[in-house]
Structures are given as structure tokens and as C-alpha cells.
Design an enzyme around this catalytic site. Sequence first.
Site, PDB file in Angstrom:
ATOM      1  N   ARG A   1       0.829  -1.210   0.000  1.00 57.55           N
ATOM      2  CA  ARG A   1       0.000   0.000   0.000  1.00 57.55           C
ATOM      3  C   ARG A   1       0.866   1.265   0.000  1.00 57.55           C
ATOM      4  NH1 ARG A   1      -3.952  -1.907  -2.358  1.00 57.55           N
ATOM      5  NH2 ARG A   1      -5.513  -2.989  -1.160  1.00 57.55           N
TER       6      ARG A   1
ATOM      7  N   GLU B   1       2.015   1.562  -3.418  1.00 57.34           N
ATOM      8  CA  GLU B   1       0.887   1.984  -4.246  1.00 57.34           C
ATOM      9  C   GLU B   1       0.644   3.496  -4.121  1.00 57.34           C
ATOM     10  OE1 GLU B   1      -3.379   0.019  -5.160  1.00 57.34           O
ATOM     11  OE2 GLU B   1      -3.006   0.503  -3.049  1.00 57.34           O
TER      12      GLU B   1
ATOM     13  N   SER C   1      15.853  14.738  -0.329  1.00 54.51           N
ATOM     14  CA  SER C   1      16.867  13.807   0.161  1.00 54.51           C
ATOM     15  C   SER C   1      16.240  12.682   0.980  1.00 54.51           C
ATOM     16  CB  SER C   1      17.878  14.550   1.027  1.00 54.51           C
ATOM     17  OG  SER C   1      18.842  13.652   1.542  1.00 54.51           O
TER      18      SER C   1
END
Length: 158
Positions: free
Chosen positions: A105, A108, A131
Site C-alpha cells: 500500500r 501503491e 533527500s
Amino acid sequence: MTSPNATIATLDASLVHRLPASSPTLFEAKKQKNLTFEAIAKKLGREEVAVAALFYGQAKASADDIKNLSELLDIPQDKLESQMAGWPDRGRTIDMPPKEPLIYRLFEIVQNYGYAYKAVLNEKFGDGIMSAISFSTKIEKETDDKGDWAVITLRGKW
């Protein structure tokens, strides 16, 4: 140092072959002491995600980290110094795409919102990157009438 209602994160045995020798040592001691990453982080003066990264070998432990972990977890300091002496070998624990649902997830989120994040960041900061070295992150829990919410803050130098 522990919360009676806390669930203690333990090491998934299927990952051991991908992790440094310090990982099983640290996780076993953490389990024996029944300590959360939050409790350990307070002792080390670090954020709990940073401490978890130490346990997975994804971050470099300072001499103070090793000393404090040794004292808190009752692990001989020389053993930790030896096991945590190398440089982090980041990224080896995850298959791509991730198979573990929570990690998937998070992946995703970047798949779906990555370009949106990039566009907004470029508008605000100009050309560049955030960074992951000069970086910090934290996790907080919010609760409202709809349930529990995970709040993940990513803070990186531009």
C-alpha cells in the site's frame, strides 16, 4: 518502559536470510524485554522509525546507539559492536513490487501519487529532489468518529 496494551513487533522469520546478524539478536532481546520501538526510541533519543531501521540494518548505529541498546536490551556491547559494524545494505529486504500488503500500500501510494507529489514539490521548490539521506520520518495515530488514521510524515532536505 512497556505499555500493557502494546503489541510488540517481532521479526518475520522469512526475512532473516536477507538481514544482518544484528537483526535476530536485537529483535529477540526486544521481545524478551517486551519493549516497543517507541520505548526504545525514548532511551536512544531517536524517532521510533529510525530505531526500527536500525533493527532491520537499514540505518547505521552510532556508538551511543550501540551502548544504549546494549544496556537497555542486555546484549553484550562487544557483540552488538561486532554485528553492527558494517554499513547498511538498504533495500535487500523487499521484493519489487512488495508482496506484504501494508508495504504494498505504501508502494501503491507512490505509484498513484508520485507524479502529483513531484509536480507540487517542483512548483514549491523548483527543480531538485528530496533527500532520503538528510531525512526524517515519524508515524502518528489520529482517531476520530470514523476510526483510526495513520499519519506518516516524511521530511527531507530539498
